[in-house]
Design a protein around this motif. Structure first.
Motif, PDB file in Angstrom:
ATOM      1  N   ILE A 111       0.764  -1.194  -0.024  1.00  8.81           N
ATOM      2  CA  ILE A 111       0.164   0.126  -0.047  1.00  8.81           C
ATOM      3  C   ILE A 111       1.025   1.372   0.152  1.00  8.81           C
ATOM      4  O   ILE A 111       0.576   2.293  -0.634  1.00  8.81           O
ATOM      5  N   TYR A 112       1.918   1.158   1.021  1.00  7.07           N
ATOM      6  CA  TYR A 112       2.852   2.383   0.839  1.00  7.07           C
ATOM      7  C   TYR A 112       4.214   2.151   0.173  1.00  7.07           C
ATOM      8  O   TYR A 112       5.164   1.503   0.891  1.00  7.07           O
ATOM      9  N   ILE A 149       4.046  14.563   4.011  1.00  6.80           N
ATOM     10  CA  ILE A 149       4.467  13.271   3.606  1.00  6.80           C
ATOM     11  C   ILE A 149       3.619  12.450   3.963  1.00  6.80           C
ATOM     12  O   ILE A 149       3.051  11.165   3.271  1.00  6.80           O
ATOM     13  N   PHE A 150       2.936  12.448   5.026  1.00  2.82           N
ATOM     14  CA  PHE A 150       1.776  11.496   5.377  1.00  2.82           C
ATOM     15  C   PHE A 150       0.559  11.957   4.581  1.00  2.82           C
ATOM     16  O   PHE A 150      -0.017  10.719   4.261  1.00  2.82           O
ATOM     17  N   ALA A 151       0.321  13.152   4.392  1.00  2.00           N
ATOM     18  CA  ALA A 151      -0.743  13.229   3.343  1.00  2.00           C
ATOM     19  C   ALA A 151      -0.643  12.781   2.096  1.00  2.00           C
ATOM     20  O   ALA A 151      -1.783  12.050   1.491  1.00  2.00           O
ATOM     21  N   GLY A 152       0.673  12.578   1.657  1.00  3.70           N
ATOM     22  CA  GLY A 152       0.758  11.904   0.300  1.00  3.70           C
ATOM     23  C   GLY A 152       0.405  10.430   0.475  1.00  3.70           C
ATOM     24  O   GLY A 152       0.277   9.651  -0.437  1.00  3.70           O
ATOM     25  N   GLN A 153       0.443   9.988   1.701  1.00  4.50           N
ATOM     26  CA  GLN A 153       0.179   8.387   2.007  1.00  4.50           C
ATOM     27  C   GLN A 153      -1.420   8.198   2.248  1.00  4.50           C
ATOM     28  O   GLN A 153      -1.881   7.295   2.611  1.00  4.50           O
ATOM     29  N   ILE A 186      12.198   8.933   2.071  1.00  9.07           N
ATOM     30  CA  ILE A 186      11.861   8.930   3.402  1.00  9.07           C
ATOM     31  C   ILE A 186      10.123   9.018   3.633  1.00  9.07           C
ATOM     32  O   ILE A 186       9.500   9.812   2.854  1.00  9.07           O
ATOM     33  N   PHE A 187       9.827   8.276   4.464  1.00  9.78           N
ATOM     34  CA  PHE A 187       8.381   8.142   4.705  1.00  9.78           C
ATOM     35  C   PHE A 187       8.011   8.258   6.157  1.00  9.78           C
ATOM     36  O   PHE A 187       6.806   8.303   6.511  1.00  9.78           O
TER      37      PHE A 187
END
Lengths: 198, 198
Positions: free
Chosen positions: A56-57, B43-47, B168-169
């Motif tokens: 998913i990620y 970055i979280f928004a992109g996920q 980076i995530f």
């Protein structure tokens, strides 16, 4: 003797890392390991995921492969992603439960992991499971038949529910007798030390 | 001298763990640390996340607190969750960038983390940032004014984009000069060793 429960999913990459070393790490500290298979699928579904978070990620998935490459190589352990990921580990987990009752769960699980993460096999295939059962010294036809028993199916469901009740959300996880939870191969030493102190 | 880049988000619990020890761990191996603030939000928004995964997935959030409790206590480090989590770390990150240019980023970041994860303060509050700036020996009014400059805003956006480009995530992350990526406080020693070898 102190006990530590090892919660593993047979299709999980990080569970592989722990499965290949937990008996040695725990024995060195005089801690006994209870191997407990469960399924991540229902737990991930409860979080709204219908696939591995590594699929998913994608950034997380790419990192996971590199991270395990580095760690496995440091331990002299082979590692290659199987062609199908995540595999359906249902039948393998049911077989593992029979092995838990009969005392061959650890060598069977290690054989399944090696087929999957060294030889890139799909552990949903009967051929792969048969080879793993034989490696664990078992009559494969008998075990495969027993894996279809209702009580084995029920025990696996119950294991997965128990995992959830303990707060488990990923694999590998480790729980001590007092319920203390540790997540991830990188917490194995901490978990063994905790179990030993109690 | 080998360099390791330390990618941190000022509202991140695990970044706190690394911020309090990275300079010592790296110095012991002769590795220089480049402190690089970025924002996890975009970055979280992109996920597909509009919140911390520790809030979206409660089992993971509960575990995180317990995990950090154990680790912090083993290191003699205080730890308490702030009343607001995650905090909005935007202004703190902009101030950190000024500190990066002027040589006071590390003591400022450590003061921000201590206010947040020892004293449970909200690092979006100017009062909290002013105290952290003063602890880092700075003229707070001057720094707060500079934090509103367009080039500081642009640099922070660019940092967050660079983080994403590097794969980076999450935070903390560490990158070596060759682009090798490590994620999590538990990979700090590995990252420092990697940077040292190159």
């Amino acid at each position: 003797m102190s006990q530590l429960t090892f919660w593993f999913e047979l299709a999980s990459t990080y569970s592989y890392l722990s499965a290949m070393r937990i008996d040695d790490v725990a024995a060195a500290e005089g801690v006994e390991v209870v191997w407990q298979p469960f399924l991540l699928g229902p737990i991930f579904a409860g979080q709204g995921w219908n696939n591995s978070p590594f699929n998913i990620y994608p950034a997380k998935g790419a990192y996971m492969v590199r991270d395990i490459d580095r760690i496995a190589s440091g331990r002299g352990l082979p590692f290659a992603m199987p062609k199908t990921f995540p595999a359906n580990g249902l039948k393998a987990a049911r077989l593992a439960l029979i092995g838990q009752s009969e005392g061959w769960i650890a060598p069977f699980a290690r054989a399944v992991y090696t087929a999957q993460f060294r030889d890139q096999a799909n552990i949903a295939d009967d051929d792969v499971l048969i080879a793993a059962l034989e490696e664990a010294g078992q009559d494969a036809a008998r075990a495969l038949k027993a894996a279809g028993d209702q009580d084995v199916k029920d025990r696996l469901k119950q294991n997965t529910n128990s995992a959830k009740s303990l707060g488990i959300f990923g694999a590998p996880s480790f729980t001590a007798a007092d319920g203390e939870l540790f997540w991830g191969d990188d917490r194995l030493e901490q978990a063994v030390a905790w179990a030993k102190r109690r």
